[in-house]
Design a protein around this motif. Structure first.
Motif, PDB file in Angstrom:
ATOM      1  N   ARG A 152     -12.867  38.860   2.890  1.00  0.00           N
ATOM      2  CA  ARG A 152     -12.771  37.882   3.992  1.00  0.00           C
ATOM      3  C   ARG A 152     -12.580  38.577   5.337  1.00  0.00           C
ATOM      4  O   ARG A 152     -13.152  38.165   6.352  1.00  0.00           O
ATOM      5  CB  ARG A 152     -11.621  36.910   3.721  1.00  0.00           C
ATOM      6  CG  ARG A 152     -11.870  35.967   2.545  1.00  0.00           C
ATOM      7  CD  ARG A 152     -10.851  34.833   2.517  1.00  0.00           C
ATOM      8  NE  ARG A 152      -9.506  35.304   2.249  1.00  0.00           N
ATOM      9  CZ  ARG A 152      -8.949  35.360   1.045  1.00  0.00           C
ATOM     10  NH1 ARG A 152      -9.653  34.993  -0.032  1.00  0.00           N
ATOM     11  NH2 ARG A 152      -7.705  35.785   0.896  1.00  0.00           N
ATOM     12  N   LYS A 153     -11.787  39.647   5.338  1.00  0.00           N
ATOM     13  CA  LYS A 153     -11.548  40.403   6.576  1.00  0.00           C
ATOM     14  C   LYS A 153     -12.856  40.999   7.097  1.00  0.00           C
ATOM     15  O   LYS A 153     -13.179  40.897   8.293  1.00  0.00           O
ATOM     16  CB  LYS A 153     -10.533  41.520   6.315  1.00  0.00           C
ATOM     17  CG  LYS A 153     -10.244  42.426   7.517  1.00  0.00           C
ATOM     18  CD  LYS A 153      -9.153  43.435   7.148  1.00  0.00           C
ATOM     19  CE  LYS A 153      -8.845  44.368   8.303  1.00  0.00           C
ATOM     20  NZ  LYS A 153      -9.931  45.319   8.562  1.00  0.00           N
ATOM     21  N   SER A 154     -13.631  41.620   6.220  1.00  0.00           N
ATOM     22  CA  SER A 154     -14.916  42.193   6.635  1.00  0.00           C
ATOM     23  C   SER A 154     -15.866  41.114   7.125  1.00  0.00           C
ATOM     24  O   SER A 154     -16.617  41.312   8.086  1.00  0.00           O
ATOM     25  CB  SER A 154     -15.545  42.959   5.461  1.00  0.00           C
ATOM     26  OG  SER A 154     -14.859  44.157   5.210  1.00  0.00           O
ATOM     27  N   TRP A 155     -15.840  39.964   6.467  1.00  0.00           N
ATOM     28  CA  TRP A 155     -16.723  38.879   6.873  1.00  0.00           C
ATOM     29  C   TRP A 155     -16.355  38.373   8.268  1.00  0.00           C
ATOM     30  O   TRP A 155     -17.224  38.112   9.099  1.00  0.00           O
ATOM     31  CB  TRP A 155     -16.685  37.751   5.855  1.00  0.00           C
ATOM     32  CG  TRP A 155     -17.480  36.546   6.240  1.00  0.00           C
ATOM     33  CD1 TRP A 155     -17.019  35.274   6.403  1.00  0.00           C
ATOM     34  CD2 TRP A 155     -18.884  36.493   6.535  1.00  0.00           C
ATOM     35  NE1 TRP A 155     -18.042  34.421   6.771  1.00  0.00           N
ATOM     36  CE2 TRP A 155     -19.206  35.151   6.859  1.00  0.00           C
ATOM     37  CE3 TRP A 155     -19.893  37.454   6.560  1.00  0.00           C
ATOM     38  CZ2 TRP A 155     -20.485  34.750   7.199  1.00  0.00           C
ATOM     39  CZ3 TRP A 155     -21.189  37.056   6.903  1.00  0.00           C
ATOM     40  CH2 TRP A 155     -21.474  35.718   7.221  1.00  0.00           C
ATOM     41  N   ARG A 156     -15.068  38.261   8.537  1.00  0.00           N
ATOM     42  CA  ARG A 156     -14.652  37.817   9.870  1.00  0.00           C
ATOM     43  C   ARG A 156     -15.079  38.818  10.947  1.00  0.00           C
ATOM     44  O   ARG A 156     -15.502  38.441  12.047  1.00  0.00           O
ATOM     45  CB  ARG A 156     -13.134  37.608   9.911  1.00  0.00           C
ATOM     46  CG  ARG A 156     -12.665  36.350   9.162  1.00  0.00           C
ATOM     47  CD  ARG A 156     -11.222  36.002   9.502  1.00  0.00           C
ATOM     48  NE  ARG A 156     -10.302  37.037   9.070  1.00  0.00           N
ATOM     49  CZ  ARG A 156      -9.723  37.075   7.868  1.00  0.00           C
ATOM     50  NH1 ARG A 156      -9.999  36.121   6.980  1.00  0.00           N
ATOM     51  NH2 ARG A 156      -8.880  38.038   7.567  1.00  0.00           N
ATOM     52  N   GLU A 157     -14.979  40.113  10.643  1.00  0.00           N
ATOM     53  CA  GLU A 157     -15.436  41.143  11.586  1.00  0.00           C
ATOM     54  C   GLU A 157     -16.927  40.982  11.858  1.00  0.00           C
ATOM     55  O   GLU A 157     -17.380  41.081  13.011  1.00  0.00           O
ATOM     56  CB  GLU A 157     -15.162  42.536  11.016  1.00  0.00           C
ATOM     57  CG  GLU A 157     -13.694  42.905  10.933  1.00  0.00           C
ATOM     58  CD  GLU A 157     -13.463  44.227  10.198  1.00  0.00           C
ATOM     59  OE1 GLU A 157     -12.326  44.725  10.223  1.00  0.00           O
ATOM     60  OE2 GLU A 157     -14.421  44.750   9.592  1.00  0.00           O
ATOM     61  N   THR A 158     -17.683  40.746  10.807  1.00  0.00           N
ATOM     62  CA  THR A 158     -19.131  40.589  10.957  1.00  0.00           C
ATOM     63  C   THR A 158     -19.467  39.337  11.756  1.00  0.00           C
ATOM     64  O   THR A 158     -20.360  39.342  12.610  1.00  0.00           O
ATOM     65  CB  THR A 158     -19.797  40.533   9.568  1.00  0.00           C
ATOM     66  OG1 THR A 158     -19.448  41.702   8.823  1.00  0.00           O
ATOM     67  CG2 THR A 158     -21.315  40.456   9.679  1.00  0.00           C
ATOM     68  N   CYS A 159     -18.736  38.265  11.494  1.00  0.00           N
ATOM     69  CA  CYS A 159     -18.971  37.016  12.238  1.00  0.00           C
ATOM     70  C   CYS A 159     -18.632  37.177  13.716  1.00  0.00           C
ATOM     71  O   CYS A 159     -19.304  36.603  14.589  1.00  0.00           O
ATOM     72  CB  CYS A 159     -18.140  35.882  11.624  1.00  0.00           C
ATOM     73  SG  CYS A 159     -18.724  35.355  10.003  1.00  0.00           S
TER      74      CYS A 159
END
Length: 960
Positions: A111-118
């Motif tokens: 989830r953390k990586s996804w938020r960074e990507t978003c």
């Protein structure tokens, strides 16, 4: 969407490969509760590997490469990368598969990586920081990858052309979440009480309990209907004559575990052509120490019968009648070639004869000679409405058609057909009973079935039926005439121990109502129940029948998939064995899925010559259709994530020229033609066999996971010379990273280096529109692979490093003669060319010379009291083989101590070991290759041990 900012994912940079491979190998020996035991499927990927690959595919690499800028120092990035490795190390352990604390750490990192990507793609469609993208596997097969995607918190989609695969995936990812947390509704089996019942039913445990209850009900109902076909045997005084093991049971009735049968044909000898003679591998039925038993054919003129003997089989007894070239008539000793046996089978002349019975005794298994009454029982079974599915005229791994078996029903005895028909029909009755019980327990009902998306009483009853159908699948695997009796363990072995349907001469028929192998409750039902409780039952899951070439389910989804291997497994033909019974049990619940009489074959992505006319047409079909399938992945996959594609690598695909084969080249060609660049290759050990022990075998041993990125724009073509130059510039650094274990990862073992190194090489090849030969033609994947492998060989060759002259001589001599002797004159010329002498190399202790012959010493011949500090002439060759000797004789700690006394040679030893492994593998020198592979596989442990050695009060530090 070309303007997407996509941070490089961990899987594009590094993996803790040793930990993943160790967990994947260990998982192969785990059975109880493993999803692979829900229903048989061929060549599943280990859950540990699927979980690790998916996690690394979704988390950003802390190094901050490609698409985003990081202010981290190299040290900070390495520290954070190690934290991700620690998550993977915990994630892949079997005991953590349902550990919510470990899983939530992984989900949190995703989830953390996804938020960074978003954040990098704010405002763009498909980048909602509060909603992870869904997952899709277009070749779902046995469902390991979709299941692990769901376990990691993703909405999971699984699609496959094969209905059996779709049903397996429905059972694994679609059904459990629908009924999570619900208590069971069915009545307890007779004799059980409510005293130990749970107050809460987390996950799918309530569903599992109902499957147990209705499975018990089915067993009792089946016994009422066909129990008379499986009578107990009363032990009489006559039976116990000369049988001390039977005397305690005289007057008692014992349950039959198995009937042991021999196939028969008429003797080819004219004098006995009216007699059905037995075709038997071995007459030994128990080889357990102290419990030996065997069957003796008692011959009387032109008749014979079987009698069980207790004890070891005498040396002069008939061992069996089947040999490599055919069979032997027990009367005349006439040889009967397989051609004759096949002709008899096709003419309808193949029958069965009962050899022995296996009974349940209070002190173990009892073996009994058959009687005429026991034989007559079988003839009383008359199966009704048995499926008439045809066997394929010809198929990979099928041999039985040559013996006159033309329908799948021919693979079962009449009693087995009766049992399977009875249990199949009872599944529908159990469904109806579960629906009524659910209503009576207050569950709502809308008459909406599970296929229509229902979640109430009707759908619940059908969910129970699905899992009972899975138990039926396990029954099919045991209740057939291809199941064998294992004399070493005294149990029935299921039919599909291989990806094939071979001819079985003597087989075991089990009882559904016994308490031993092959029975309904323990072998079939209980294994399914354990698995249901194991499913995560979180997030939605969807299993859909769809050909990978035409599906659009992948739209904006994360993709990881394990496509069918080029020509190794006939999935559709094999699965018809189960489909015919699954269709009978579940066809009314899933009418569209089971609308055909057999599984779809035309679109199946396997290169089968018998289906397409010849080998070339099969290859053309495979590459064209696989390209379409992978094009769908490239076109539809989420732009922020790479796609991971498994390729089941054959050991024989590494040969003297390169790591390549028709299947491998064809597959890579399809991937590149589809619009992907290949940015990495990771070798994952997916089979139980020790790869080092099988060099040259044609077994599937590893899966190469290709990490693919879709090309967003067309890049110009380059010349062959430019490609060679880029290989020279790029490959050494990539190889050193793999060999040296950069980014905190242990070095890749030599056995996997050739496949791993294809990644950086193909990354160059696949990023261009074409690599052009001198005549303007496009360089083929085959030629590119040869050049990549040559770059590997050149880099690892001692001539490319700072090796001493003695080592260069030994290496060339080894290439020519191995450990064999060669002429002194030839050795002398070679030694001079390398700048040394034969006498000098002999003084160094690497060769023995005399009588006009020269021979390299094997590692086992090196002296045990060797001390490099006292050796005045120590070539790297000698040091390398001394370490191998120490490792084999004393272990990693002592090898580390030895290494600590020659730290200046560590790097050269390691490089030489890689080179020698590659040389041995391509020459098919399996034993020698293993020694070098084991040295590198233990390298980190050896270095750690060397670093702990206290020399003059100081701790040694190594940077090999």
């Amino acid at each position: 969407m070309s303007n997407i900012k996509a941070p490089k994912k961990l899987i594009e940079v590094a993996l803790p490969l040793d930990d993943i491979n160790a967990a994947a190998a260990r998982e192969k020996s785990i059975r109880h509760g493993h999803p692979s035991t829900l229903h048989l499927w061929w060549a599943r990927r280990p859950l540990a590997a699927a979980r690790a690959v998916l996690f690394a595919q979704m988390v950003n690499d802390p190094g901050g490469e490609r698409g985003w800028t990081s202010t981290k120092t190299k040290e900070q990035a390495a520290k954070e990368r190690e934290e991700l490795f620690d998550i993977i190390r915990d994630l892949v352990k079997w005991e953590n598969t349902t550990n919510e604390e470990v899983l939530e750490r992984a989900r949190k990192a995703i989830r953390k990586s996804w938020r960074e990507t978003c954040e990098l793609n704010k405002g763009k469609p498909g980048f909602d920081p509060d909603k992870l993208p869904a997952f899709h596997d277009p070749f779902a097969g046995g469902g390991a990858i979709p299941l692990e995607a769901q376990r990691l918190g993703l909405e999971s989609y699984a699609s496959d052309l094969n209905p059996v695969a779709v049903m397996i995936n429905k059972a694994m990812i679609e059904i459990p979440p629908k009924f999570a947390g619900r208590p069971p509704v069915g009545p307890l089996p007779p004799g059980e009480t409510n005293l130990d019942l749970k107050e809460t039913w987390p996950g799918a445990t309530g569903l599992a309990e109902d499957v147990r209850r209705y499975g018990h009900w089915m067993r009792e109902e089946a016994f009422k209907r066909i129990g008379h076909l499986y009578p107990k045997v009363k032990i009489t005084e006559d039976m116990a004559i000369d049988r001390d093991d039977l005397k305690p049971y005289v007057g008692k009735e014992l349950t039959v575990i198995a009937w042991l049968w021999a196939r028969t044909v008429k003797s080819s000898n004219p004098a006995f052509s009216h007699v059905d003679v037995p075709l038997v591998r071995s007459f030994v039925i128990s080889s357990k120490k102290g419990k030996e038993a065997w069957v003796e054919p008692i011959i009387e003129n032109d008749k014979y019968h079987f009698e069980v003997r207790i004890g070891k089989q005498p040396s002069d007894a008939i061992k069996g009648t089947i040999v490599r070239g055919g069979a032997t008539c027990i009367f005349s000793k006439t040889h009967m070639p397989f051609k004759y046996i096949r002709e008899e089978g096709k003419a309808g002349g193949m029958n069965e004869k009962l050899m022995a019975l296996v009974l349940e005794g209070s002190k173990g298994k009892i073996f009994l000679s058959p009687t005429s009454e026991m034989k007559e029982i079988v003839s009383k079974s008359v199966p009704q409405n048995v499926p008439e599915t045809q066997l394929p005229e010809k198929a990979l791994g099928f041999r039985i058609q040559e013996y006159g078996m033309l329908k799948f029903r021919d693979l079962f005895t009449t009693r087995q057909l009766t049992a399977l028909s009875t249990f199949s029909d009872l599944i529908q009755e159990a469904r109806n009973k579960a629906i009524e019980d659910a209503k009576n327990q207050g569950m709502k009902d809308d008459d909406l079935g599970i296929d229509a998306g229902g979640v109430n009483a009707t759908a619940y009853g059908e969910a129970v039926a699905v899992f009972l159908g899975c138990a039926m699948g396990r029954a099919c695997d045991y209740w057939n005439s291809l199941a064998t009796w294992e004399s070493s363990g005294s149990f029935i072995a299921h039919a599909f121990t291989k990806h094939a349907i071979p001819m079985i001469w003597d087989f075991a028929e089990g009882s559904p109502f016994s308490c031993s192998s092959g029975n309904w409750l323990q072998t079939c039902l209980n294994w399914v129940i354990r698995v249901i409780s194991f499913f995560p039952a979180i997030s939605n899951g969807y299993a859909i029948q769809q050909a990978a070439q035409s599906q659009s389910i992948s739209k904006n989804k994360i993709i990881s998939s394990d496509p069918p291997y080029y020509d190794n497994i006939a999935y559709a033909d094999l699965s018809d064995f189960f489909y015919m019974w699954m269709r009978r049990s579940l066809g009314s619940i899933f009418p569209d899925l089971f609308s055909t009489l057999a599984t779809p074959k035309k679109e199946e992505l396997v290169a089968t010559p018998y289906r397409h006319g010849n080998k070339k047409k099969a290859e053309n079909f495979f590459i064209a259709e696989m390209t379409k399938a992978i094009q769908q992945m490239a076109k539809n996959s989420h732009s922020a994530f790479p796609v991971s594609i498994y390729y089941a690598f054959k050991q024989s695909e590494t040969n003297k020229d390169s790591t390549s084969s028709t299947g491998w080249e064809t597959f890579i060609e399809a991937v590149i033609s589809a619009g992907f660049s290949i940015n990495g290759t990771w070798p994952i050990r997916t089979e139980r066999a020790n790869r080092g022990r099988a060099i040259g075998a044609n077994a599937l041993a590893s899966s190469i996971v290709l990490i693919c990125k879709k090309l967003t724009s067309t890049v110009e073509s380059i010349s062959r010379r430019q490609f060679q130059r880029e290989l020279r510039e790029t490959m050494p650094e990539a190889l050193e990273a793999m060999i040296g274990g950069s980014n905190g990862v242990s070095p890749i073992a030599p056995v996997d280096l050739a496949q791993s190194a294809i990644g950086p090489g193909m990354a160059i090849y696949s990023k261009y529109e074409a690599v052009l030969n001198q005549d303007g033609s496009k360089m083929s994947v085959h030629d590119a692979l040869i050049m990549i492998n040559r770059a590997i060989t050149d880099h690892l060759h001692p001539d490319s490093g700072n090796f001493d002259a003695d080592t260069l001589f030994c290496d060339d001599w080894f290439d020519q003669y191995g450990w064999k002797e060669g002429p002194f004159g030839e050795a002398n010329v070679l030694a001079q060319a390398k700048g040394t002498t034969v006498d000098g190399v002999a003084t160094a202790g690497a060769v023995t010379s005399g009588g006009g012959k020269v021979r390299l010493l094997k590692w086992s011949e090196y002296p045990e009291d060797w001390d490099p500090k006292k050796d005045k002439r120590t070539p790297v060759w000698e040091a390398c083989h001394q370490l191998i000797r120490e490792l084999n004789q004393k272990g990693e700690t002592d090898t580390g101590r030895l290494l600590s006394r020659m730290t200046d040679k560590g790097e050269a030893i390691r490089q030489l070991a890689y080179h020698l492994y590659t040389l041995c593998e391509r020459k098919k020198w399996a034993e020698d290759a293993r020694a070098y592979n084991e040295l590198i596989s233990s390298w980190h442990a050896i270095v750690d041990a060397a670093g702990r050695v206290d020399q003059g009060g100081e701790q040694l530090e190594f940077e090999f």
